[in-house]
Motif scaffolding. Structure first.
Motif, PDB file in Angstrom:
ATOM      1  N   ARG A 210       0.803  -1.050  -0.323  1.00 33.07           N
ATOM      2  CA  ARG A 210      -0.255  -0.372   0.284  1.00 33.07           C
ATOM      3  C   ARG A 210       1.098   1.105  -0.114  1.00 33.07           C
ATOM      4  N   ARG A 213       2.155   2.012  -3.634  1.00 36.34           N
ATOM      5  CA  ARG A 213       1.249   2.096  -4.191  1.00 36.34           C
ATOM      6  C   ARG A 213       0.933   3.779  -3.957  1.00 36.34           C
ATOM      7  N   SER A 216       4.156   5.323  -5.757  1.00 36.55           N
ATOM      8  CA  SER A 216       3.548   5.156  -7.096  1.00 36.55           C
ATOM      9  C   SER A 216       2.721   6.767  -7.675  1.00 36.55           C
ATOM     10  N   SER A 291      -5.024   3.542  -4.138  1.00 35.88           N
ATOM     11  CA  SER A 291      -4.481   1.936  -4.037  1.00 35.88           C
ATOM     12  C   SER A 291      -4.612   1.686  -5.089  1.00 35.88           C
ATOM     13  N   ASP A 294      -0.215   1.542 -10.099  1.00 32.80           N
ATOM     14  CA  ASP A 294       0.913   0.850 -10.462  1.00 32.80           C
ATOM     15  C   ASP A 294       2.303   0.916  -9.722  1.00 32.80           C
ATOM     16  N   VAL A 295       2.405   0.105  -8.603  1.00 30.89           N
ATOM     17  CA  VAL A 295       3.971  -0.138  -8.174  1.00 30.89           C
ATOM     18  C   VAL A 295       4.886  -0.177  -9.195  1.00 30.89           C
TER      19      VAL A 295
END
Ligand SMILES: [Zn+2]
Length: 398
Positions: A210, A213, A216, A291, A294-295
């Motif tokens: 999390r 994210r 990101s 959430s 894209d990691v």
């Protein structure tokens, strides 16, 4: 197809960038300030009930450390700055954020953040260090290595606050040396991010995922303004550091390090990036958008590398009188301010950090091409410090 990020998040970021000067906290003229000055900036916000203030405790020297909370949403976000006293950039950005909420309470971002989130903000966690403009606390402890021992009152305050509120999200706000570069790109790192690991294996659990994210999301915002100046820290696990442990304790935490920017010694531009990055990322968390991030955006950010110095003399010739051959060298120099023991005044010093091939390096302040000019060999010594005003003497005809 236009994504939510492109249409909404991007336009919010652009709007905040353009309107910054009218919304930012006024009265901050230098990045060097004390807690007393910060409390003066906070006063008008207190008068206008922008947040609720609650005293958490006091520092080793008795300075009050307080929590400023805002909003009544279900997701809690803990934000703390300046646990290192000489890292003030994000504290200024937090003042800007308070100012934004004061001047624009009906702005969509302000309303949504207040509705969906509860912000728990501790600006300047180390006021004693800030008083001296030093990293450590008054008890000479690096608070960021005191997350387990909790020897200092300041570390206890941060731990207690985390345990009391059990926030879902955390932002750990620091400054890094301004001379780091984005990998080997020869671009100075303006901001570096990290979603810290929770153990030595550096695997992802749901809390860290999390956080990645969130990182990101923040990276996508910052990439709008500094696409070449965003780096990330390597995720070596520090067992006694706060970011790593707060992640481990269940709060998805992102470290933001304010780096350097050419010609901006007060780091006001990076302060602005912190303000926009934090506000937009908080909004994205509030609307459930972070959430979905894209990691890979975070994973792809180049690592922070130490390939910068303040001043570089390139392509010079060095030959001491007792040597038979000369060498072609670049000279890397860093500046700092120190107390002159003779006068008691703060003076600018220069230190020779590197001698040799600096083709992989970039300079934060200035690069000089000596075009084969000869250096004064008596002055060129590694780690040698001298008055910065004498830098022109290093080259014989500069
Ligand atoms: Zn720090």
């Amino acid at each position: 197809m236009t994504t939510f990020f492109q249409s909404t998040i991007q336009s919010l970021a652009t709007e905040l960038f353009k309107s910054y000067d009218s919304y930012k906290a006024s009265g901050i003229v230098s990045s060097r300030f004390t807690q007393a000055e910060m409390l003066q900036w906070l006063h008008p916000f207190i008068d206008q009930h922008v947040f609720e203030k609650s005293v958490l405790g006091t520092s080793a020297e008795g300075r009050e450390i307080a929590l400023y909370s805002m909003g009544d949403g279900s997701a809690k976000v803990l934000i703390w700055s300046q646990m290192h006293g000489d890292e003030p950039t994000a504290t200024m950005a937090l003042m800007d954020i308070f100012s934004f909420f004061t001047k624009n309470p009906e702005h969509i971002a302000a309303k949504t953040i207040r509705e969906k989130l509860t912000l728990l903000v501790i600006p300047m966690l180390n006021p004693d260090g800030a008083e001296r403009f030093t990293r450590r606390t008054a008890q000479m402890i690096d608070m960021n290595r005191d997350a387990l021992a909790l020897a200092t009152p300041e570390a206890k305050i941060l731990k207690n606050t985390r345990d009391t509120y059990q926030p879902e999200y955390g932002f750990n706000l620091h400054d890094q040396e301004p001379r780091y570069t984005v990998g080997t790109t020869q671009k100075i790192t303006a901001v570096a991010l990290l979603a810290p690991a929770t153990d030595v294996s550096r695997g992802d659990n749901s809390v860290r995922l999390r956080a990645k994210r969130v990182a990101s999301t923040l990276a996508q915002v910052l990439n709008l303004f500094i696409p070449e100046n965003l780096a990330k820290w390597d995720d070596t696990f520090y067992s006694t550091a706060f970011g790593d442990n707060i992640q481990k304790w269940g709060t998805s935490t992102v470290l933001i390090e304010s780096g350097g920017w050419r010609g901006d010694s007060n780091k006001f531009f990076i302060r602005k990036l912190n303000y926009i990055g934090l506000l937009v990322t908080l909004y994205a968390i509030a609307v459930g958008e972070s959430s979905k991030a894209d990691v890979a955006v975070y994973e792809k950010i180049p690592f922070n590398m130490k390939l910068g110095c303040d001043y570089i003399i390139r392509n010079a010739v060095l030959k001491a009188s007792n040597q038979t051959v000369s060498v072609r060298v670049d000279i890397g120099i860093n500046f700092d301010k120190r107390i002159n023991v003779l006068t008691g005044q703060m003076d600018d010093y220069a230190t020779i950090m590197e001698i040799g091939d600096l083709s992989a390096f970039t300079a934060l302040e200035k690069e000089v091409n000596a075009n084969g000019g000869e250096l004064d060999a008596d002055l060129i010594k590694i780690d040698h410090s001298f008055s910065a005003g004498k830098i022109e003497l290093l080259l014989k005809r500069m």
